[in-house]
Write a protein that holds these residues in place. Structure first.
Motif, short mmCIF file in Angstrom:
data_model
loop_
_atom_site.label_atom_id
_atom_site.label_comp_id
_atom_site.label_asym_id
_atom_site.label_seq_id
_atom_site.Cartn_x
_atom_site.Cartn_y
_atom_site.Cartn_z
N GLN A 51 3.70 60.96 47.00
CA GLN A 51 3.39 60.47 48.35
C GLN A 51 1.96 60.85 48.70
OE1 GLN A 51 6.29 60.19 51.65
NE2 GLN A 51 5.06 61.80 52.60
N GLN A 52 1.19 59.89 49.21
CA GLN A 52 -0.20 60.11 49.57
C GLN A 52 -0.47 59.47 50.93
OE1 GLN A 52 -2.15 58.21 46.17
NE2 GLN A 52 -2.17 60.14 45.04
N ASP A 53 -1.66 59.73 51.46
CA ASP A 53 -2.11 58.98 52.63
C ASP A 53 -3.59 58.70 52.47
OD1 ASP A 53 -3.66 60.80 54.97
OD2 ASP A 53 -2.53 61.97 53.51
N ASP A 54 -4.04 57.64 53.12
CA ASP A 54 -5.44 57.23 53.03
C ASP A 54 -6.28 58.14 53.93
OD1 ASP A 54 -7.94 56.01 53.18
OD2 ASP A 54 -7.09 54.01 52.95
N ARG A 55 -7.01 59.04 53.31
CA ARG A 55 -7.76 60.03 54.09
C ARG A 55 -8.96 59.43 54.79
NH1 ARG A 55 -8.18 65.01 49.98
NH2 ARG A 55 -9.43 65.86 51.69
N ASP A 56 -9.40 58.26 54.37
CA ASP A 56 -10.47 57.56 55.09
C ASP A 56 -10.00 57.12 56.48
OD1 ASP A 56 -12.20 57.87 52.99
OD2 ASP A 56 -12.03 55.81 52.27
N LYS A 57 -8.70 56.97 56.64
CA LYS A 57 -8.16 56.46 57.91
C LYS A 57 -7.65 57.55 58.84
CE LYS A 57 -6.75 52.06 55.79
NZ LYS A 57 -5.61 51.17 55.48
N ARG A 58 -7.67 58.80 58.38
CA ARG A 58 -7.06 59.87 59.17
C ARG A 58 -7.71 60.02 60.55
NH1 ARG A 58 -6.05 65.05 55.15
NH2 ARG A 58 -4.39 64.12 53.85
N ALA A 59 -9.03 60.09 60.57
CA ALA A 59 -9.73 60.35 61.84
C ALA A 59 -9.45 59.24 62.86
CB ALA A 59 -11.23 60.50 61.60
N GLU A 60 -9.54 57.98 62.41
CA GLU A 60 -9.34 56.87 63.33
C GLU A 60 -7.90 56.82 63.83
OE1 GLU A 60 -10.23 53.90 65.80
OE2 GLU A 60 -11.67 55.05 64.59
N LEU A 61 -6.95 57.06 62.94
CA LEU A 61 -5.55 57.07 63.35
C LEU A 61 -5.26 58.20 64.33
CD1 LEU A 61 -3.80 56.29 59.94
CD2 LEU A 61 -3.88 54.82 61.96
N LYS A 62 -5.92 59.33 64.14
CA LYS A 62 -5.74 60.45 65.05
C LYS A 62 -6.26 60.11 66.44
CE LYS A 62 -6.45 65.45 65.39
NZ LYS A 62 -7.06 66.65 64.75
N LYS A 63 -7.42 59.43 66.48
CA LYS A 63 -7.98 59.00 67.77
C LYS A 63 -7.02 58.06 68.50
CE LYS A 63 -12.90 59.24 66.50
NZ LYS A 63 -14.12 58.40 66.27
N GLN A 64 -6.34 57.23 67.71
CA GLN A 64 -5.42 56.27 68.29
C GLN A 64 -4.05 56.87 68.61
OE1 GLN A 64 -5.22 53.09 65.44
NE2 GLN A 64 -7.41 52.61 65.56
N GLY A 65 -3.91 58.16 68.32
CA GLY A 65 -2.65 58.83 68.60
C GLY A 65 -1.56 58.55 67.59
N GLY A 66 -1.94 58.00 66.44
CA GLY A 66 -0.96 57.66 65.42
C GLY A 66 -0.84 58.73 64.36
N GLY A 67 0.00 58.44 63.36
CA GLY A 67 0.18 59.37 62.25
C GLY A 67 -0.75 59.06 61.11
N LYS A 68 -0.27 59.26 59.90
CA LYS A 68 -1.08 59.01 58.71
C LYS A 68 -0.72 57.66 58.08
CE LYS A 68 -1.52 63.92 57.57
NZ LYS A 68 -1.24 64.98 56.57
N ALA A 69 -1.67 57.13 57.30
CA ALA A 69 -1.44 55.87 56.59
C ALA A 69 -0.79 56.19 55.24
CB ALA A 69 -2.75 55.12 56.40
N TYR A 70 0.53 56.38 55.26
CA TYR A 70 1.26 56.81 54.07
C TYR A 70 1.42 55.68 53.05
CZ TYR A 70 2.74 61.08 56.50
OH TYR A 70 2.78 62.28 57.14
N SER A 71 1.40 56.07 51.79
CA SER A 71 1.75 55.16 50.71
C SER A 71 2.11 56.01 49.50
CB SER A 71 0.60 54.20 50.37
OG SER A 71 -0.51 54.92 49.85
N MET A 72 2.56 55.35 48.43
CA MET A 72 2.98 56.04 47.21
C MET A 72 2.07 55.66 46.05
SD MET A 72 5.56 57.56 48.60
CE MET A 72 6.24 58.40 47.16
N MET A 73 1.76 56.64 45.22
CA MET A 73 1.15 56.37 43.92
C MET A 73 2.28 56.36 42.90
SD MET A 73 0.33 57.92 40.81
CE MET A 73 -0.10 59.64 40.96
N VAL A 74 2.31 55.36 42.05
CA VAL A 74 3.36 55.24 41.03
C VAL A 74 2.69 55.24 39.66
CG1 VAL A 74 5.23 53.84 40.11
CG2 VAL A 74 4.87 53.96 42.58
N ARG A 75 3.13 56.16 38.82
CA ARG A 75 2.52 56.33 37.49
C ARG A 75 3.54 56.01 36.41
NH1 ARG A 75 0.69 62.10 37.02
NH2 ARG A 75 -1.03 61.41 38.34
N CYS A 76 3.12 55.29 35.40
CA CYS A 76 4.01 54.96 34.28
C CYS A 76 3.97 56.03 33.20
CB CYS A 76 3.60 53.63 33.64
SG CYS A 76 3.98 52.20 34.65
#
Length: 568
Positions: A51-76
């Protein structure tokens, strides 16, 4: 060997209570949350996903009162990096339909997708299994994707090494049925969408699995293209009269470190013993059992097998392996690593056909206005339909090319704006970087996004010095965890603070020597100047035939610092 029960770290209890990696993953997949809870995050790694989140979006999402932009990395899990054209095309479809439209070739010869939403995770892993690939054990505290020389050489030792890779992959894989229950079983009907599964036990790993991740690689003495000294377990082929008579077994390699904790450090594997080909699987299991039973389960910072090997010494570790194996092993032969081939460009396979190694910068496959690597891959897969192999340097080899089709392959590559290997500078070809920002939660600073421009700025100064053909490795990581294997490179840049790196020198492209810290906290915009300064001293003072890493090791940190300062 103490029999006193250890005080377990919190993650050990999570594993033990997980019912062989089930946890509550199934329930969480069924809810509407966009992320998993802390316990299941750890268990999901064994299933091949972080599980990861887009760290480029953290500051803007925080300003908007939201959480993190979560997503998954999947490795074969792709043993030895071997993949068919059909499988690659299916991977490209996945990255376009469910991911972020890019694929990363990793430093362990496999593929990973980023940006998979939680709601699409089951479909993603299910489709990977439909490709006859798997994500099981691509991450987690188990033996991970096994590296092996990717060169295709028909009817020789490379076939024997590939066979051992496949056999070890099967023998060392987790047996839990939880993987198939979660990812290849229809959650509504309970019917399996694919055959698979296994007994509710783990005869090799036990309910707590290993104390930490475990990495295995197979190499030839004349071609250490998989960095065998960085592996927990390495099999160095011993060849006589064109046939592998056995393997020198190396144990205890590992790159990760935490600079603030002096008890942590990178280490190169040590020569342990010789085994015959028919002993290799049982020796591997014995090594894993020693780590399983005696590795540190109290402190994950020092849980890799390298710390057990160093604590005990190689002789005591060997005796423990022999005890689990059931008989004494012979000593290593004199065979040692002598060379490295990245298998780029045209090479003969021995059957009248050719392979072509294409250098892929940092392993990233993407399309934009200038370069269309994914479209290139699609056309090559569709046109030739042959097997491909990923390398330990994040590049790819196209196999089984008819000599009459050489120009056709190169035309496809060029038409899509991709530089051929012959058009790629030596310094770029031998460089690699980890993913780092914005998706890696451990990254301190940039790596994959910074290295290309750094190489851009290095190429002209190196050419002016007449070093444009000089082979040396540059490896960059966004943190000290060392996923791009920096600590045995000629030059390494390891993230230490925002836009600052620890600069290492004195490893080498053979991979059999650790580098030393040359300078700490080097600002990103000064890195090129520092490398060029060292290159100038190397150019003037090297011995004939001496490599950059050998030179830096011979001169040493203090004298090299003095020489570069005096030349300013």
């Amino acid at each position: 060997m103490s029999t006193e029960a250890p005080k377990l770290s919190p993650l050990e209890k999570i594993k033990e209570d997980s019912q062989f990696l089930r946890g509550s993953i199934g329930e969480e997949l069924a809810n509407d949350s966009d992320h998993f809870d802390k316990s299941d995050i750890q268990l999901l790694k064994f299933h091949g996903t972080y599980q990861q989140d887009d760290r480029d979006k953290r500051a803007e999402l925080k300003k908007q009162g939201g959480g993190k932009a979560y997503s998954m990395m999947v490795r074969c899990r792709i043993p030895g990096g071997r993949i068919t054209s059909k499988q690659m095309l299916a991977q490209l479809d996945l990255c376009d339909e469910l991911g972020t439209s890019t694929i990363k070739i990793t430093t362990r010869q496999t593929l990973q997708l980023h940006g998979i939403l939680k709601k699409d995770l089951r479909e993603t892993i299910n489709r990977i299994n439909e490709m006859e690939l798997s994500t099981l054990a691509a991450c987690g505290d188990v033996n991970r994707n096994i590296m092996c020389c990717p060169a295709k050489r028909v009817g020789g030792v490379h076939d024997e090494m590939a066979e051992l890779t496949d056999a070890l992959t099967h023998a060392l894989a987790p047996q839990t049925p939880a993987y198939h229950e979660l990812w290849v079983t229809d959650p509504e009907t309970g019917e399996k969408t694919l055959e698979g599964g296994g007994p509710v036990s783990e005869p090799l790993y036990g309910p707590r699995y290993l104390p930490r991740k475990f990495k295995t690689g197979i190499a030839l003495p004349e071609d250490n293209c998989i960095d065998i000294y960085t592996q927990d377990l390495g099999f160095l082929a011993v060849v006589r009269d064109g046939k592998i008579i056995g393997y020198n077994v190396l144990v205890g390699g590992g790159m990760g470190t935490t600079p603030a904790l002096k008890r942590t450090y990178p280490a190169l594997a040590k020569r342990m013993a010789f085994c015959t080909p028919d002993q290799a699987i049982d020796v591997a299991k014995a090594v894993i059992k020693v780590q399983r039973d005696y590795g540190n389960r109290e402190d994950r910072k020092v849980a890799r097998m390298k710390y057990l090997v160093d604590q005990w010494g190689i002789e005591k570790f060997r005796r423990a392996v022999e005890e689990y194996f059931g008989e004494p092993l012979k000593d290593c032969t004199e065979d040692e690593v002598t060379g490295v081939d990245d298998h780029m460009g045209w090479q003969e396979q021995g059957d009248g056909k050719l392979s072509y190694g294409l250098s892929v910068e940092n392993g990233r496959l993407y399309d934009n206005d200038q370069i269309r690597l994914k479209a290139m891959m699609r056309e090559i897969c569709t046109t030739f339909g042959t097997e491909m192999r990923m390398t330990g340097y994040q590049s790819i080899i196209f196999t089984d090319i008819d000599p009459a089709d050489k120009d056709k392959l190169i035309e496809i590559i060029k038409r899509h704006g991709a530089p051929t290997t012959e058009e790629t500078s030596t310094v770029r070809r031998w460089s690699m970087a980890c993913v780092a920002l914005p998706t890696c939660g451990l990254a301190i600073t940039e790596s994959e996004r910074r290295l290309p421009s750094l190489i851009d700025d290095l190429e002209q100064p190196l050419a002016k010095l007449g070093l444009e053909k000089e082979r040396f490795t540059i490896r960059m990581t966004g943190c000290p965890n060392g996923c791009a294997r920096p600590y045995n490179a000629d030059i390494a840049l390891v993230g230490k603070a925002k836009d600052k790196y620890t600069m290492f020198l004195g490893g080498g492209w053979l991979g059999n020597r650790l580098a030393y810290i040359y300078k700490d906290l080097v600002p990103s915009d000064q890195v090129v100047d520092e490398i060029v300064a060292v290159a100038k001293i190397f150019k003037t003072n090297r011995n004939e035939g001496e490599s950059l890493g050998d030179f830096c090791d011979r001169i040493g940190k203090d004298d090299l610092l003095g020489m570069t300062e005096a030349s300013e």
